[in-house]
Scaffold this motif. Structure first.
Motif, short mmCIF file in Angstrom:
data_model
loop_
_atom_site.label_atom_id
_atom_site.label_comp_id
_atom_site.label_asym_id
_atom_site.label_seq_id
_atom_site.Cartn_x
_atom_site.Cartn_y
_atom_site.Cartn_z
N GLY A 72 21.54 33.50 51.39
CA GLY A 72 22.40 32.76 52.70
C GLY A 72 23.72 33.70 52.52
N ILE A 73 24.33 33.72 51.32
CA ILE A 73 25.51 34.45 51.28
C ILE A 73 25.54 35.79 51.65
N ALA A 74 24.51 36.71 51.26
CA ALA A 74 24.43 37.92 51.55
C ALA A 74 24.22 38.38 53.39
N VAL A 75 23.38 37.15 53.83
CA VAL A 75 22.98 37.61 55.07
C VAL A 75 24.28 37.08 55.98
N VAL A 76 25.17 36.36 55.48
CA VAL A 76 26.23 36.04 56.34
C VAL A 76 27.09 37.10 56.13
N LEU A 77 27.62 37.54 55.01
CA LEU A 77 28.39 38.55 54.68
C LEU A 77 27.98 39.93 55.42
N ILE A 78 26.78 40.52 55.42
CA ILE A 78 26.36 41.51 56.05
C ILE A 78 26.66 41.22 57.51
#
Lengths: 99, 533, 631, 550
Positions: free
Chosen positions: B83-89
């Motif tokens: 979740g974190i990665a997808v949001v930051l991307i």
């Protein structure tokens, strides 16, 4: 006579040669000192050959001489060129490349 | 073999970079539009990721890809997003187009130099390059793969900082160039040193895994599972050493006090858009990596180091804020403000509570947007007057009310005013910290007062008061500039009022991380009503 | 009905949005639009009020959850409203007075080219304030809390080109932030203690938590209240806040926002009741402030600052009452409402006076205005009578009750508080009379303004007078209406609870005492300003006077300790950052460079020295190898 | 007395030895790479002797390229024939090993030399006044600089095409050097590739005084060091009674069939072994330019004609490290515990000194020289890993590094002003503005040197450090990391100079090279990136080549 002494002699010659390289300024002389070191090696070789009773050492000595000869050819050529352009064979004069 | 969405998301901007760089010198505008198009394409792909991503799915990573790469190094090309990665991307992909628009004219060559010199193409190509590398380092689930792009990222950033200034350094062109390259070198060396120390740790990690698992591996999941299964048992001292190696690099990137000094120089000298790129996009990789790698690879060591890190974070918060108050240079002020905010993020991460970590991750997003808003407007302001010094401004709100207004909103976001996005995340961090370390929570709260101080002082000195001569006749925001700022402000408002969509995606990932570290939230003293009855 | 609550907040918010983003085309219509929306939300308030009256005392409360705001793990904050009698009271006060002041501003700001934005800010304020009083949890309240802070910041600094205004605005925001810090810490404490910060669960189960925790929470809430309600020690901003346009002072810094602290304490009554030590702190703050404000009010020559001091002191009364617990809550709120009427009226009057005197604020340059602006005079006069507690007018009822309650605290404490309250009443009578006399009576002391033209005072336009009249009505009758068979008490009791205080002295005695001190105060004022002519330039005055003129040196303290100290701190930190933190790194770099420079010298270009290094190297190599074998 | 007797018996015993010497059996096929190169070299001499001057250059170029390519093909064939792995053995009566490392290194050397030949043959750099294109070598090596003879030679448009045979001879020696399986061959090979290099160094067209000086220094120090090496050989021979690696290894390992009294006497004396080993090591360390035997490197690299410098820097290192590896892994593994700490020390000082001294350099070629010293240190870190991983990592590093170096020096040849190559860093200011492409390529090489990911430099560095760490040399890795950080500083400095500083008015011009140099640079860049992005295949190669024959 104990052949080991020849080894001591060889070591001595080698050291003298090395010292010469460090002390003398004239490129030719330095080069001769190197030759002296090589010959010291030769002496060591033949002595060991003698000790071990196989011929390898003596053969190597021949090789060494040839190599030394080759070195002389190249070395003198280089030294002569630089002598002609600088009118001096002192290695200390050749100090453009530093730092 | 599923559709390689993640690879594509990283590949598109990379291709865009090549394409843009290849545009001939004459066709400057074409290059700009091309780059913008590619960045928008990336944004679209990021959006697809968001859609395809299922917050409630099992397993830590989704959309995973895995291919053999360098077997000898135990390196696999492993991608996957939580979740974190997808949001930051998404954040990165969202900000890049704005950054480009904001910097639309920053790289136009002043003098028509030799025909081979194409700064504009370079500028936009480099931005796309950075985007590609940022995206892939968010996606990488293989430590080595991450490391490679974490490091490689520095090069394009370095050229962006050193190569393109806002020509407002105060002294002559030569002096400006000198300062710029100093800043660029500082940036590069700080991060390189950090990276090299991390390299030592990476190698150490390989040695450990190779020693115990037979074949060395860098796969995050493999290592985590091996540890869980007890197959991999890292000696305490080794784990701590490795943790420190990793953390150091991330702390430099984040940046955490006392490794922060490169940031003010870099953000001060770079053009505003590049400054935003640094602090809003690239630096996020550091804090992100703390969450993904430090905590998950070395849970025990993380817990061991927590007290020290919390203290450092607190120092960053207060120190950054105080220095921001003391700045004379608008961009440096924003830089120090960012240091203070990164302090909050790190604090939230290492508070080891779900509120803290959700707050921290949300903070990464919000800080990105708010800093972008503030910094870009500041950039527009600076580009008008040609000076970064606060003292050179005054009474701008009289001549350029819209500019002043947007600037104020950006500032209010920076001081995390309720109703704007950063408030939510900051409060979550504070609550999360407070519930584990009350003292730390209270100290951190001082930060919000100081934030108000530096923002309002900045606004008062630049925007209010009698109108300065040089400021008179300053044009208000142009359409392009408004098009950059307005959406960001809208986003700030939206996320401030309704952050749920984001938190829903973040939450499972955070919970997973928490479970990795074997941490549970402290329980409230008074248990809930049902239990009471 | 539930949805109306949302609309209540939304209407002014919408107005703010439209007016602020609308652009120039709204410049003309803007003011009326803003006023309209304020009126709309007032209407909605009335509708809800009517609906509420229709129900019984207990089930009057309405709860709406609009949407989940921040749901994260164990932490959930909703956007939800809680409308009960308490919040209803505030809703009516805010929207009512608010609409009036909007109307007033239409006239007052007629000539300001940025009036569109002014009304935008006013609407923003209304929205935030309504959110504050309607929120059903502390976090949402916090949003409103800072929202009103923002609005007040924008409005105080509305005339930003004046550095003084900008500074005052900044100061107000910062001081408030200190208070907000208290609020946020309180919320954190509540979360860690109760696992939530919604009103219902917290207040119901307040007693389950340890007293220590509750005291901490209560004190933090008090800090917040001090910030917002300008109570000692965070009162310093209110005086400067008068830089803002007068309607703002009337609405925000007299009637509504500054009373938010009282609301907070009353709302959190359950917590305070369970934390006696905290209550002591509250009453102390209240008592100190009511005297502090009053004294400051006596010394100021700036009419608005004098009124500001009085506001401080009146809110001191409310805080004091609120600190007394169930005995006082109702009266605190009651005084809050009446004060809302008369203080707003007074400010509008002051504004009208300034309007007529080309924005002159120094009362020593007024005088004899009653003939020139009769309406203003009458309304202002009524407000004056109300605030000093003239029998029959609003102030009389509300303040009297508070003084009684103070005595009812019992013991030495009761006497001290009661005494303080009485003394406050006396001083109030004094400074208000002073204001009255300086402004409307005596001979003209008008001075030419900056442009050198003498003012020719005139009555203000209708848009300004109407609100003043309405408010005057309020200040005359509100108190009476509330007190007739304790309407107000009955109305609020279900929310705040109430218990009769057992005063050592009878209510009648208190009233009598109040009357006496009132007369004394008025008399002294008359003696000083009524009978002999007033010098245009203020006399040096006693030490106390001079101190009072400077807010009892509080600002000087702030300046020296906080501002100067802060500046030094930041400056030294900047130095440290540059020299130490940066220096270490650059130092290492430099040292490497130096080392490099020295090692470079070894490469001296002499072949023989190279040979030496080789020879030495060989020797070392051999020695090392042999050594390795040896060990 | 008894001793004398034994001596006498030795004498008599060796008296009737000769007819016992077996006729040597040479596997020509397996030595073909070396033979091809040396044969071509001899041909080259004949070309010089008999062809008209005009046609020599093309012919020589063709001959050299063909020879090198053919030799490379032979190497590949041998490797394909399994000599790298299964059939690996010592050919020519144990004089030359044909095994994985040997073939890998020979392949590398041949490719590097092939690329180097391109830069040797470049003739467009110096737009000559007299219209004839000239390369970077002296018109007439023997002529006095600035003298009448030289001017005539220049006017006549002479060029020293002898450089090609010289290069081939050097390559021939280098091919044997890492494959040498006895100390004599080692020594001879050393001299065979050193002597031509000495000459090549002296042949710069511009700045001839520097060139000659560098030649003298190189020659004297080289001879000096080879004397040490030879003495070391002598001592080892004395210790083991043989000079074949395997033989010495057996003696060291203590597994000899018959131990005659004399051998027992000498083997008892470890001093011979240790000192001998140390001296041979020194000879090799000199060639790879490790501290404290590095001091010739900067001077020679700066003075020599840049193509030669590139060739030396790349090929000599490969050959030298190859020989070093073989010596340490085949001859002296028994003494690991003696030489490892020593090599640790050497590696550490080499990394640090190289990196630190480079920081304050002001001449590009010197800068690269020091960086090559630092890199020698990194490679040594892999050498001391003493594991197959270590070997393969070193092999990989050598392959990666040599191409980067070659490319970098080729770029240096392009940046010129009136005085020939403009090697002073201040002249490189703003190069990025003048010709972005050149600057960019050079930046790529610098980044590779600095070990930035996605370049071959990073892969190589990671490989050796990883091997070192697994070999229990953690501290070495730390030092390596520190010195890489220092090194990064000066690489970055050059980039700053090229891109972020304003170009000078009297700045150098960037020559537009012929396809030769361009292709050399292109190959360098390509290899750098390929080995950086997808190194797996080459790592596999090196991995398979990681085992020495005994």
């Amino acid at each position: 006579m104990n052949p080991v002494n020849y080894l001591y002699l060889a070591a001595l010659l080698f050291t003298i040669g090395a010292a010469g390289v460090l002390i003398r300024r004239n490129a030719i002389v330095i080069f001769m000192c190197v030759e002296l070191m090589l010959n010291a090696c030769n002496l060591a070789f033949v002595t060991f050959a003698r000790l071990h009773g196989n011929l390898d050492g003596q053969i190597i000595a021949f090789f060494t001489m040839v190599v030394a000869a080759a070195e002389v050819v190249v070395g003198l050529a280089i030294i002569v060129t630089i002598f002609r352009s600088r009118h001096s064979a002192s290695v200390d004069d050749a100090g453009l490349l530093k730092l | 073999m599923a559709f390689p969405l993640l690879t594509l998301t990283a590949a598109v901007p990379a291709l865009g970079a090549v394409a843009t760089a290849a545009v001939p010198a004459g066709r400057r505008t074409a290059a700009k539009w091309l780059a913008l198009a590619f960045s928008l394409a990336t944004l679209a792909l990021a959006a697809v990721q968001l859609v395809r991503f299922d917050p409630d799915a099992k397993g830590p990573f989704q959309l995973t890809e895995s291919h053999a790469w360098i077997a000898d190094f135990g390196v696999r090309y492993e991608l996957g997003v939580d979740g974190i990665a997808v949001v930051l991307i998404a954040l990165a992909a969202l900000l890049i187009p704005f950054i480009m628009l904001a910097g639309w004219h920053d790289a136009d060559p002043q003098e028509s130099g030799s025909s081979r010199w194409r700064p504009t193409q370079g500028f936009f190509a480099l931005i796309l390059m950075v985007e590609a590398m940022v995206v892939i380092s968010f996606e990488a689930t293989d430590v080595f793969l991450f490391y490679i792009f974490f490091e490689a990222m520095l090069i394009p950033m370095y050229f962006l900082i050193g190569g393109f200034g806002d020509g407002a350094a105060g002294q002559g062109d030569a002096g400006a160039a000198a300062q710029r390259s100093y800043a660029a070198v500082k940036f590069l060396l700080y991060n390189l040193v950090g990276g090299l120390i991390m390299l030592a740790a990476v190698i150490g990690l390989y040695a450990v895994t190779a020693d115990q698992l037979g074949t060395g591996t860098f796969s995050l999941q493999e290592i985590v599972q091996a540890r869980a299964a007890g197959k991999l048992d890292i000696a305490t001292t080794t784990e701590r050493a490795l943790f420190l190696g990793f953390f150091f690099a991330f702390a430099v990137k984040a940046p955490l006090w006392p490794l922060h000094t490169w940031l003010p120089n870099a953000m001060g000298e770079a053009t505003a858009p590049v400054a935003v790129l640094i602090t809003a996009v690239v630096d996020k990789v550091g804090t992100f990596a703390m969450l993904r790698f430090c905590l998950q690879l070395f849970p025990e060591a993380s817990k061991w180091a927590t007290p020290v890190i919390v203290v450092l974070a607190l120092i960053s918060i207060l120190y950054g804020a105080l220095l921001a108050v003391g700045q004379r240079d608008i961009k440096r002020l924003v830089a120090y403000a960012s240091i203070s905010h990164f302090g909050f993020i790190v604090l939230g991460i290492f508070a080891m509570t779900s509120q803290g970590q959700s707050g921290a991750t949300l903070y990464m997003v919000n800080h990105g947007v708010s800093t972008a808003a503030l910094m870009l407007v500041a950039g527009f302001l600076i580009s008008r007057r040609g000076s970064r010094l606060i003292a050179d401004y005054g009474g701008v709100q009289k001549v350029a009310p819209v500019l002043a207004g947007t600037f104020l909103v950006g500032g209010l976001a920076t001081l995390s005013l309720p109703g704007l996005a950063p408030f939510v995340s900051e409060f979550l961090v504070l609550v999360g910290t407070f519930s584990r370390y009350p003292a730390a929570g209270i100290v951190a709260t001082l930060g919000i007062v100081l934030a108000a101080l530096y923002v309002l002082v900045l606004y008062q000195r630049t925007m209010t008061g009698p109108v300065k001569e040089e400021v008179r006749g300053m044009p208000d925001l142009r359409a392009r500039e408004l098009a950059v700022v307005a959406p960001l402000i809208a986003l700030l408002l939206f996320l401030g009022v309704y952050p749920k969509p984001v938190t829903e995606i973040l939450d499972p990932a955070v919970r997973h991380t928490m479970s990795q570290v074997h941490q549970a939230d402290p329980k409230p003293d008074v248990n809930d009503v049902e239990a009471a009855k | 009905m539930e949805n109306l609550i949302g609309l209540l907040v939304l209407a002014p918010l919408l107005g703010a949005g439209v007016l602020l983003c609308g652009g120039r085309r709204l410049d003309r219509s803007g003011p009326w639009l803003g006023t309209l929306l304020a009126a709309v939300s007032f209407a909605l308030g009335v509708v809800l009020f009517a609906d509420m009256l229709g129900k019984g005392g207990e089930e009057r409360a309405l709860d709406v959850t609009v949407f989940p705001w921040v749901p994260v793990g164990g932490f959930r904050a909703d956007v939800g409203f809680h409308l009960d009698q308490l919040s209803m009271t505030f809703v009516l006060l805010i929207t009512g007075v608010g609409s009036l002041i909007h109307l007033y501003s239409v006239g007052y700001m007629a000539h300001d080219e940025r009036k569109r934005r002014f009304f935008g800010y006013l609407n923003l304020f209304l929205a935030a304030m309504l959110l504050l009083v309607l929120a059903d949890n502390y976090l949402l309240l916090y949003v409103g809390w800072e929202g009103v802070g923002l609005a007040s910041y924008l409005l105080i600094g509305f005339w930003q080109h004046k550095p003084s205004a900008a500074t005052a605005a900044k100061k107000a925001f910062l001081v408030n932030r200190v208070g907000d810090m208290g609020l946020s810490i309180a919320i954190m404490l509540l979360f860690t203690t109760f696992g939530t910060f919604a009103f219902d669960p917290v207040l119901q189960r307040a007693t389950d938590a340890g007293e220590g925790k509750l005291t901490a929470v209560a004190l933090m809430l008090l800090l917040a209240a001090c910030g917002k309600s300008a109570q000692v020690p965070l009162q310093s901003w209110l005086g400067d806040a008068m830089e803002g346009p007068t309607p703002v002072s009337a609405l925000i810094h007299a009637a509504t926002m500054v009373t938010a602290g009282v609301y907070l304490i009353t709302r959190s009554g359950a917590v305070f009741d369970a934390a006696p030590d905290a209550q002591t702190a509250v009453v102390t703050v209240g008592a100190v402030t009511l005297l502090f404000g009053a004294i400051v009010g006596c010394a100021k020559d700036d009419i608005k600052k004098a009124l500001a001091g009085s506001t401080m002191s009146q809110i001191g009364y409310m805080i004091l009452a609120a600190g007394l617990g169930p005995v006082g809550y109702v009266f605190a709120i009651m005084h809050l409402v009446t004060h809302g009427f008369f203080k707003a009226g007074l400010f509008l009057g002051a504004g009208s006076v300034m309007h007529g005197m080309n924005d002159e604020v120094d009362m020593r340059r007024y005088g004899g205005l009653r003939r020139y602006m009769p309406v203003t005079f009458v309304t202002f006069g009524l407000g004056y009578l109300a605030i000093i507690g003239f029998p029959g007018l609003s102030g009389f009822f509300s303040k009297d009750k508070i003084i009684e309650a103070a005595f009812a605290k019992g013991g030495a404490e009761g006497w001290i508080l009661g005494g303080a309250a009485l003394l406050g009443a006396a001083i109030t009578a004094y400074y208000m009379t002073r204001v009255m006399l300086l402004t409307f009576f005596g001979e003209k002391r008008w001075q030419p303004d900056a442009k050198g033209e003498l003012p020719h005072p005139h009555e203000s336009p209708r848009t300004m007078t109407i609100p003043m009249v309405v408010l005057a009505f309020g200040s005359v009758f509100a108190g009476g209406l509330f007190s007739i068979n304790d309407t107000f008490l009955k109305w609020l009791e279900p929310v705040t609870g109430h218990e009769e205080g057992h005063s050592p002295v009878s209510a009648l005695t208190v009233t009598a005492a109040t009357m006496v001190v009132l007369v004394i105060g008025v008399a002294i004022a008359w003696a000083q300003y009524g009978r002999r002519p007033v010098p245009v330039t203020a006399p040096r005055g006693s030490l106390l006077t001079r101190a009072a003129r400077r807010d009892l040196l509080q600002d000087d303290f702030n300046h020296v300790v906080l501002v100067r100290g802060g500046e030094h701190l930041t400056r030294s930190l900047v130095y440290v950052d540059h020299t130490l933190v940066d220096g270490v790194v650059n130092g290492t770099a430099a040292s490497v460079g130096g080392l490099s420079g020295r090692m470079r010298k070894l490469q001296n270009g002499y072949a023989r020295s190279y040979a030496v290094s080789m020879f030495g190297g060989a020797a070392v190599l051999i020695a090392a190898t042999l050594l390795m074998r040896a060990v | 007395m008894s001793h004398a007797a034994s001596v006498h018996s030795l004498w008599t015993m060796s008296a009737d030895a000769p007819q016992k010497i077996p006729a040597p059996h040479i596997e020509y096929a397996q030595l073909s790479p070396t033979l091809i190169v040396l044969g071509a070299a001899v041909l080259g001499i004949l070309v010089e002797a008999f062809l008209p001057r005009r046609s020599r250059h093309p012919v020589q170029l063709l001959l050299t390229c063909v020879a090198l390519a053919a030799a490379f093909a032979a190497v590949v064939a041998l490797a394909a024939g399994g000599y790298g792995t299964g059939k690996a053995h010592a050919a020519a009566m144990g004089a030359v090993a044909v095994d994985g490392p040997a073939l890998f290194l020979q392949g590398t050397i041949l490719l590097v030399s092939l690329v180097a030949v391109f830069t040797f043959a470049e003739r467009r750099l110096d737009p000559a006044a007299h219209g004839r294109p000239v390369d970077s070598f002296a018109a007439q090596g023997a002529a006095v600089p600035g003298g009448r003879a030289e001017q005539d030679a220049v006017r006549a448009g002479f060029t020293t095409t002898e450089v090609f045979p010289l290069l081939l001879f050097a390559v021939g020696g280098m091919l044997v050097f890492p494959a040498a399986d006895d100390l004599l061959t080692l020594f001879v090979a050393l001299e065979v590739f050193s002597l031509p290099l000495y000459v090549l160094c002296a042949l710069a067209r511009r700045k001839r005084l520097l060139s000659q000086e560098s030649a003298v220094k190189y020659f004297l120090l080289g001879a000096f060091s080879s004397a040490f090496l030879l003495f070391g050989v002598a001592l080892l021979y004395g210790y083991a009674g043989t000079v074949t690696y395997s033989g010495i290894a057996d003696v060291v390992g203590g597994n000899v069939r018959m131990l005659d009294p004399v051998l027992a006497g000498t083997t008892g004396n470890d001093a011979l072994l240790l000192i001998g080993g140390a001296l041979v090591l020194m000879g090799l360390l000199f060639k790879v330019g490790a501290v404290p035997f590095h001091m010739w490197t900067p001077d020679v690299y700066q003075g020599a004609p840049t193509p030669v410098t590139g060739f030396m820097a790349a090929a000599t290192k490969v050959a030298g490290f190859g020989a070093l590896l073989r010596l340490l892994y085949v001859v002296l593994p028994g003494l690991r515990w003696d030489w490892r700490p020593v090599m640790w020390g050497v590696a550490i000082v080499t990394m640090l000194v190289g990196a630190i001294v480079a920081v304050t350099q002001t001449d590009v070629k010197r800068l690269l020289a020091y960086s090559s010293i630092a890199h020698a240190g990194f490679i040594l870190a892999g050498v001391v890993a003493t594991s197959p991983d270590g070997v393969s990592s070193v092999l990989f590093y050598l392959g990666a590094y040599s191409f980067v170096t070659l490319g970098a020096f080729s770029v240096v040849t392009l940046v010129r002003d009136a005085g020939g190559e403009a090697t002073h860093l201040s002249k490189w200011a703003g190069l990025g503005r003048r010709s972005p492409l050149t600057a960019a390529t050079f930046a790529v090489f610098l980044l590779a040197f600095a070990g930035i990911p996605l370049t071959s430099g990073f892969a190589g560095k990671f490989a050796v450090f990883k091997a070192a760490a697994q070999g229990g040399a953690g501290p070495l890795v730390i030092v390596g990391v520190v010195s890489s950080a220092i090194a990064a500083f000066f690489y970055v400095r050059v980039i700053v100079l090229m891109f972020f500083s304003e170009p000078k008015e009297d700045g150098p011009t960037v020559a537009v090279p012929s396809p030769l140099t361009s292709s050399a640079i292109a190959i360098g860049v390509a290899v750098t990136l390929v080995l950086g992005v997808a190194p797996q295949y080459f790592l596999d190669l090196a991995g398979q080549a990681g085992v020495f024959v005994r």
